[in-house]
Design an enzyme around this catalytic site. Structure first.
Site, PDB file in Angstrom:
ATOM      1  N   ASP A  23      62.249  41.518  -9.724  1.00 23.64           N
ATOM      2  CA  ASP A  23      62.476  40.101  -9.468  1.00 23.64           C
ATOM      3  C   ASP A  23      61.224  39.334  -9.888  1.00 23.64           C
ATOM      4  O   ASP A  23      60.175  39.452  -9.246  1.00 23.64           O
ATOM      5  CB  ASP A  23      62.776  39.881  -7.983  1.00 23.64           C
ATOM      6  CG  ASP A  23      63.096  38.441  -7.629  1.00 23.64           C
ATOM      7  OD1 ASP A  23      62.915  37.550  -8.482  1.00 23.64           O
ATOM      8  OD2 ASP A  23      63.515  38.188  -6.480  1.00 23.64           O
TER       9      ASP A  23
ATOM     10  N   HIS B 251      66.795  37.429  -9.269  1.00 23.38           N
ATOM     11  CA  HIS B 251      66.503  36.761  -8.008  1.00 23.38           C
ATOM     12  C   HIS B 251      67.760  36.399  -7.213  1.00 23.38           C
ATOM     13  O   HIS B 251      67.646  35.804  -6.145  1.00 23.38           O
ATOM     14  CB  HIS B 251      65.700  35.480  -8.313  1.00 23.38           C
ATOM     15  CG  HIS B 251      65.066  34.846  -7.137  1.00 23.38           C
ATOM     16  ND1 HIS B 251      64.192  35.511  -6.287  1.00 23.38           N
ATOM     17  CD2 HIS B 251      65.168  33.573  -6.647  1.00 23.38           C
ATOM     18  CE1 HIS B 251      63.788  34.693  -5.342  1.00 23.38           C
ATOM     19  NE2 HIS B 251      64.371  33.515  -5.521  1.00 23.38           N
TER      20      HIS B 251
ATOM     21  N   SER C 108      66.401  33.031  -1.080  1.00 22.42           N
ATOM     22  CA  SER C 108      65.212  32.453  -1.696  1.00 22.42           C
ATOM     23  C   SER C 108      64.508  31.510  -0.714  1.00 22.42           C
ATOM     24  O   SER C 108      64.166  31.913   0.390  1.00 22.42           O
ATOM     25  CB  SER C 108      65.585  31.768  -3.001  1.00 22.42           C
ATOM     26  OG  SER C 108      64.458  31.441  -3.765  1.00 22.42           O
TER      27      SER C 108
END
Length: 267
Positions: free
Chosen positions: A217, A245, A95
């Site tokens: 996602d 995610h 991320s």
């Protein structure tokens, strides 16, 4: 400063193998990589750490000024690499850590020799000709909710971020991770994350790069993965048959296979 203590640095795996640094995302800690470590430890030296304000890092090291931008987190990464005297390491960032890795590789190119970007997003807010997945109003509401009731926000948002509603234990784990984070420090990291724009920095990447996206996602839609891939010359894009995610938790086998195949190609 004791960097190992500040960032709760742990080292495992093959001491003679190439070093792989695993970096967690917002609201998480190094424990989120527990399903990835076994796939790497036989062949690679594995380094994990917690960003200041997360996990078992030293809370006394927190500085709102330093961590109000991704540069502060990138400097932490570089200092961890320097403390361990790493060279040509592979940085695996989940991320927002994917972008932190980009910045760190630019700051210390001799330390980081390859990047693996797991569900990356250089900008979460939509812009002209760019889809980040959220409007500016969406992000304003998200941050306002987080700041007014962090625990309530965590309970609502963590399952959304994780996806996989048919596996509620995954959402529960992320909720618990969020809730274990100091709310004031989480507020700073959240604003830094969701208001960041690192699109221009993608052009600085000069190392082999793997971009891992999930088929579904809500935080980093596939348009984002395509953008990152196109912005980094020579990068490899792999779309995982995964939802949510956090594929290293929801689809660890596919995630590990993609990472180890990339690492093998760099040998």
């Amino acid at each position: 400063m004791d960097i190992d203590r500040r960032n709760n640095v742990t080292v495992t795996g093959n001491p003679h193998g190439r070093t792989v640094v695993l970096a967690h995302g917002f609201g998480c800690d190094q424990n989120m990589w527990r399903l990835t470590v076994p796939a790497l430890s036989s062949d690679y030296r594995v380094v994990m750490f917690d960003y200041v304000g997360s996990g078992r890092s030293d809370p006394s090291a927190f500085s709102e000024d330093r961590y109000a931008s991704l540069d502060g987190y990138a400097r932490d990464v570089v200092e961890v690499c320097e403390a361990l005297d790493l060279h040509d390491a592979v940085f695996v960032g989940h991320s927002v850590s994917a972008m932190i890795g980009v910045l760190a590789a630019d700051l210390a190119p001799q330390r980081i020799g390859a990047l693996v970007m797991v569900a990356p997003s250089p900008r979460y807010i939509d812009d002209e000709g760019y889809r980040g997945g959220f409007s500016a109003e969406d992000i304003d509401e998200l941050l306002a909710s987080l700041e007014s009731n962090y625990l309530g926000w965590s309970a609502v948002m963590a399952p959304v971020i994780m996806g996989n509603a048919d596996r509620p234990e995954l959402g529960d784990e992320l909720t618990n991770s969020f809730c274990a984070t100091d709310p004031d420090m989480a507020r700073v990291f959240a604003r830094t994350t969701f208001l960041s724009d690192s699109r221009d920095e993608l052009k600085t990447v000069q190392v082999p790069t793997l971009v891992l996206e999930c088929a579904q996602d809500v935080i980093a839609p596939r348009e984002v993965g395509a953008f990152v891939h196109q912005a980094i010359p020579g990068s490899t894009l792999v779309t995982l048959d995964a939802t949510g995610h956090c594929p290293h938790l929801s689809a660890p086998e596919a995630t590990n296979e993609a990472i180890t195949a990339f690492l093998a190609s760099q040998a």
